[in-house]
Design an enzyme around this catalytic site. Structure first.
Site, PDB file in Angstrom:
ATOM      1  CG  HIS A   1      51.733  56.325  54.157  1.00  0.00           C
ATOM      2  ND1 HIS A   1      52.578  56.240  55.239  1.00  0.00           N
ATOM      3  CD2 HIS A   1      50.490  56.120  54.655  1.00  0.00           C
ATOM      4  CE1 HIS A   1      51.874  56.009  56.343  1.00  0.00           C
ATOM      5  NE2 HIS A   1      50.597  55.934  56.009  1.00  0.00           N
TER       6      HIS A   1
ATOM      7  N   GLY B   1      42.625  43.837  63.639  1.00  0.00           N
ATOM      8  CA  GLY B   1      41.933  44.885  64.408  1.00  0.00           C
ATOM      9  C   GLY B   1      40.854  45.508  63.546  1.00  0.00           C
TER      10      GLY B   1
ATOM     11  CD  GLU C   1      55.913  55.906  54.898  1.00  0.00           C
ATOM     12  OE1 GLU C   1      55.232  56.887  55.254  1.00  0.00           O
ATOM     13  OE2 GLU C   1      55.490  54.747  54.910  1.00  0.00           O
TER      14      GLU C   1
ATOM     15  NE  ARG D   1      52.595  54.390  61.221  1.00  0.00           N
ATOM     16  CZ  ARG D   1      51.421  54.770  60.698  1.00  0.00           C
ATOM     17  NH1 ARG D   1      50.995  54.225  59.571  1.00  0.00           N
ATOM     18  NH2 ARG D   1      50.695  55.696  61.287  1.00  0.00           N
TER      19      ARG D   1
HETATM   20  P1  NDP Z   1      43.756  48.289  65.786  1.00  0.00           P
HETATM   21  O1  NDP Z   1      44.376  48.704  67.052  1.00  0.00           O
HETATM   22  O2  NDP Z   1      42.265  48.211  65.675  1.00  0.00           O
HETATM   23  O3  NDP Z   1      44.320  46.851  65.343  1.00  0.00           O
HETATM   24  C1  NDP Z   1      45.642  46.447  65.552  1.00  0.00           C
HETATM   25  C2  NDP Z   1      45.679  44.921  65.462  1.00  0.00           C
HETATM   26  O4  NDP Z   1      47.039  44.497  65.543  1.00  0.00           O
HETATM   27  C3  NDP Z   1      44.938  44.222  66.571  1.00  0.00           C
HETATM   28  O5  NDP Z   1      44.304  43.092  66.039  1.00  0.00           O
HETATM   29  C4  NDP Z   1      46.043  43.800  67.539  1.00  0.00           C
HETATM   30  O6  NDP Z   1      45.632  42.648  68.258  1.00  0.00           O
HETATM   31  C5  NDP Z   1      47.171  43.512  66.575  1.00  0.00           C
HETATM   32  N1  NDP Z   1      48.501  43.677  67.167  1.00  0.00           N
HETATM   33  C6  NDP Z   1      49.001  44.774  67.773  1.00  0.00           C
HETATM   34  N2  NDP Z   1      50.249  44.549  68.196  1.00  0.00           N
HETATM   35  C7  NDP Z   1      50.547  43.280  67.844  1.00  0.00           C
HETATM   36  C8  NDP Z   1      51.697  42.467  68.026  1.00  0.00           C
HETATM   37  N3  NDP Z   1      52.801  42.915  68.658  1.00  0.00           N
HETATM   38  N4  NDP Z   1      51.656  41.201  67.543  1.00  0.00           N
HETATM   39  C9  NDP Z   1      50.559  40.748  66.913  1.00  0.00           C
HETATM   40  N5  NDP Z   1      49.450  41.473  66.715  1.00  0.00           N
HETATM   41  C10 NDP Z   1      49.446  42.732  67.179  1.00  0.00           C
HETATM   42  O7  NDP Z   1      44.341  49.277  64.683  1.00  0.00           O
HETATM   43  P2  NDP Z   1      43.751  49.624  63.236  1.00  0.00           P
HETATM   44  O8  NDP Z   1      43.307  48.365  62.578  1.00  0.00           O
HETATM   45  O9  NDP Z   1      42.802  50.759  63.346  1.00  0.00           O
HETATM   46  O10 NDP Z   1      45.103  50.171  62.527  1.00  0.00           O
HETATM   47  C11 NDP Z   1      46.230  49.330  62.416  1.00  0.00           C
HETATM   48  C12 NDP Z   1      47.447  50.094  61.933  1.00  0.00           C
HETATM   49  O11 NDP Z   1      47.352  50.352  60.536  1.00  0.00           O
HETATM   50  C13 NDP Z   1      47.650  51.481  62.545  1.00  0.00           C
HETATM   51  O12 NDP Z   1      48.288  51.399  63.801  1.00  0.00           O
HETATM   52  C14 NDP Z   1      48.502  52.186  61.508  1.00  0.00           C
HETATM   53  O13 NDP Z   1      49.880  52.063  61.829  1.00  0.00           O
HETATM   54  C15 NDP Z   1      48.209  51.440  60.220  1.00  0.00           C
HETATM   55  N6  NDP Z   1      47.528  52.304  59.238  1.00  0.00           N
HETATM   56  C16 NDP Z   1      48.128  52.575  58.024  1.00  0.00           C
HETATM   57  C17 NDP Z   1      47.490  53.389  57.107  1.00  0.00           C
HETATM   58  C18 NDP Z   1      48.112  53.709  55.790  1.00  0.00           C
HETATM   59  O14 NDP Z   1      47.891  54.822  55.281  1.00  0.00           O
HETATM   60  N7  NDP Z   1      48.856  52.808  55.172  1.00  0.00           N
HETATM   61  C19 NDP Z   1      46.184  54.016  57.389  1.00  0.00           C
HETATM   62  C20 NDP Z   1      45.637  53.629  58.661  1.00  0.00           C
HETATM   63  C21 NDP Z   1      46.296  52.810  59.537  1.00  0.00           C
HETATM   64  P3  NDP Z   1      46.286  42.263  69.694  1.00  0.00           P
HETATM   65  O15 NDP Z   1      46.314  43.528  70.511  1.00  0.00           O
HETATM   66  O16 NDP Z   1      45.384  41.202  70.213  1.00  0.00           O
HETATM   67  O17 NDP Z   1      47.654  41.742  69.399  1.00  0.00           O
END
Ligand code: NDP
Length: 322
Positions: free
Chosen positions: A279, A153, A261, A232
């Site tokens: 984190h 994503g 956490e 996560r």
């Molecule tokens: P996006 O919504 O842009 O991207 C999520 C991606 O995951 C998409 O490519 C989606 O594609 C894919 N995805 C979602 N569900 C599934 C599934 N069940 N199976 C396979 N692929 C899946 O989110 P972001 O990139 O902006 O953020 C991603 C995550 O990163 C956040 O939700 C957050 O939990 C985490 N995060 C952690 C941080 C940290 O401090 N460590 C900071 C920021 C974010 P598709 O829908 O086609 O499956």
């Protein structure tokens, strides 16, 4: 009386969110997301929530006039967004403004995991370089790796673009194939893991990804395999990971997120081939300020009668009049 909209802030919050909510709204602060901490009069006045904590369906239902929940963070698995949406309550998150920071951190964590830089620095600081000689050569390297990104994503793509510069091959798994990238797509996670030696996990939390990275996935990654987790903690089966690292069925792991956490299993802390961060992927002052401004921007837009700036998927198209 304060005629500005009443915004409830349950639990810990970023200081800039606190300051700006106090400046712009009638702000109510409580220590944790427990509706009993708000008296009946205030409960009926609450029209918005700004939070980075768990927001359950019961909590949502305790506020009859609630219109919007502005979540601090792009991941909103802690908010019952499906329930909010069923009540036509808007939920917003903080996408995009943190993607580059999180991608930078992920590349740093990958390098630290492979080349053991935190351990090498500890070796220098302990005086061991002078006393014992050079730090041991690292068995692992970025060179020649094939990287699989689970979740391509906003953040996953920012990671992939950075890794292109490292000259490594990049594959990915998502539910839907992207038509704007050339990287090989794998329809299943096991298919992806069979094609790579390094897995970067950056999918959202929640039921659909719960413990998706289990013992079979780790075994398929193989003895030279490296896992990096920045999405996560719930997505990784931590017990299976601890066994796989301990028995060297995979080579190493770098983790920024954990199942419970801020509690990190001692077994993980004790493993020399685990590289652990508390984190901090988005945790610079400037990026957290940008996230804070997007939280407050969503509230200001909403109560100004404009569309929310960054609605989550469940609430796309909601507006103040229904
Ligand atoms: P996006 O919504 O842009 O991207 C999520 C991606 O995951 C998409 O490519 C989606 O594609 C894919 N995805 C979602 N569900 C599934 C599934 N069940 N199976 C396979 N692929 C899946 O989110 P972001 O990139 O902006 O953020 C991603 C995550 O990163 C956040 O939700 C957050 O939990 C985490 N995060 C952690 C941080 C940290 O401090 N460590 C900071 C920021 C974010 P598709 O829908 O086609 O499956």
């Amino acid at each position: 009386a304060d005629h500005r909209p009443t915004i409830l802030v349950p639990g810990r919050i970023n200081p800039r969110v606190r300051e700006r909510v106090e400046a712009e709204f009638d702000a109510v602060f409580i220590d944790k997301p427990d509706a009993r901490l708000v008296d009946a009069d205030a409960r009926s006045r609450v029209v918005g929530v700004a939070s980075m904590t768990k927001i359950s369906s019961d909590f949502i239902d305790a506020f009859p006039n609630l219109e919007i929940i502005a979540n601090f963070g792009v991941g909103y698995d802690a908010v019952d967004a499906a329930h909010a949406a069923s009540r036509k309550v808007m939920v917003t998150n903080t996408p995009d403004v943190l993607s580059d920071e999180v991608a930078d951190t992920t590349v740093g964590l990958l390098l630290n995991t492979l080349r053991e830089f935190p351990k090498a620095e500890a070796y220098l600081r302990a005086g061991r370089w002078a006393n014992e000689g050079a730090y041991p050569l690292t068995p692992l390297t970025m060179r020649g790796r094939t990287i699989g990104i689970f979740g391509l994503g906003r953040i996953g793509l920012a990671i992939a673009r950075r890794l292109e510069a490292f000259g490594v091959a990049i594959h990915y798994h998502t539910r839907n194939k992207r038509d704007d990238v050339e990287y090989p797509w794998h329809e299943t996670l096991i298919g992806l893991v069979g094609a790579v030696d390094t897995l970067i996990v950056v999918v959202p939390g929640g039921a659909a990804t719960n413990k998706a990275v289990n013992a079979s996935i780790l075994d398929a990654l193989g003895a030279n395999g490296v896992l990096i987790s920045v999405g996560r903690g719930s997505t990784i089966d931590e017990e299976a990971l601890i066994s796989a690292l301990g028995e060297r069925r995979i080579a190493a792991a770098g983790l920024d997120v954990f199942a419970d956490e801020p509690n990190v299993p001692q077994a993980l802390i004790d493993l020399p081939n685990a590289c652990l961060l508390p984190h901090v992927a988005s945790a610079s002052v400037s990026t957290r300020n940008a996230m804070a401004d997007l939280v407050v921007g969503n509230l200001l837009a909403w109560f100004d009668g404009r569309p929310a700036l960054s609605p989550v998927a469940e609430c796309e198209g909601f507006n103040r009049t229904g």
